[in-house]
Design a protein around this motif. Structure first.
Motif, PDB file in Angstrom:
ATOM      1  N   ALA A  48       0.820  -1.215   0.000  1.00 45.24           N
ATOM      2  CA  ALA A  48       0.000   0.000   0.000  1.00 45.24           C
ATOM      3  C   ALA A  48       0.852   1.263   0.000  1.00 45.24           C
ATOM      4  N   VAL A  49       2.088   1.134  -0.462  1.00 43.84           N
ATOM      5  CA  VAL A  49       2.981   2.292  -0.454  1.00 43.84           C
ATOM      6  C   VAL A  49       2.484   3.367  -1.414  1.00 43.84           C
ATOM      7  N   THR A  50       1.951   2.948  -2.560  1.00 47.08           N
ATOM      8  CA  THR A  50       1.411   3.900  -3.529  1.00 47.08           C
ATOM      9  C   THR A  50      -0.006   3.466  -3.916  1.00 47.08           C
ATOM     10  N   SER A  51      -0.741   4.380  -4.510  1.00 48.85           N
ATOM     11  CA  SER A  51      -2.087   4.028  -4.973  1.00 48.85           C
ATOM     12  C   SER A  51      -2.014   3.005  -6.100  1.00 48.85           C
ATOM     13  N   GLU A  52      -0.961   3.056  -6.897  1.00 46.42           N
ATOM     14  CA  GLU A  52      -0.775   2.076  -7.973  1.00 46.42           C
ATOM     15  C   GLU A  52      -0.560   0.673  -7.403  1.00 46.42           C
TER      16      GLU A  52
END
Length: 82
Positions: A48-52
């Motif tokens: 979940a570090v980035t939305s991607e």
């Protein structure tokens, strides 16, 4: 013997954790198969570090449903809390 497919998204910690899970499964008689094959259980270690990364996590769950709609799906990792 149950077939289990594993997939990792994210960092080296996630990769290490999934390696440990795989080892434990094999020691307990589970057969590890490639992720794109039909399995009884799918484990996705999410990120979940980035939305991607979160988007990819959701896409893998959808992919599993298209491979085997009756499979058990286990979601772990950062995005599992979202």
């Amino acid at each position: 013997m149950k077939n289990v497919a594993l997939h990792n998204l994210g960092c080296k910690v996630n990769s290490y954790e999934l390696d440990v899970v795989q080892q434990m499964l094999q020691e307990n008689g589970y057969n590890i198969v490639p992720f794109d094959q039909k399995a009884d259980i799918y484990i996705v270690n999410t990120c979940a570090v980035t939305s991607e990364a979160e988007k990819k996590s959701r896409q893998y769950v959808s992919k599993i449903k298209s491979i085997n709609e009756n499979a058990k799906i286990i979601i772990c990792g950062c995005a599992s809390q979202n």
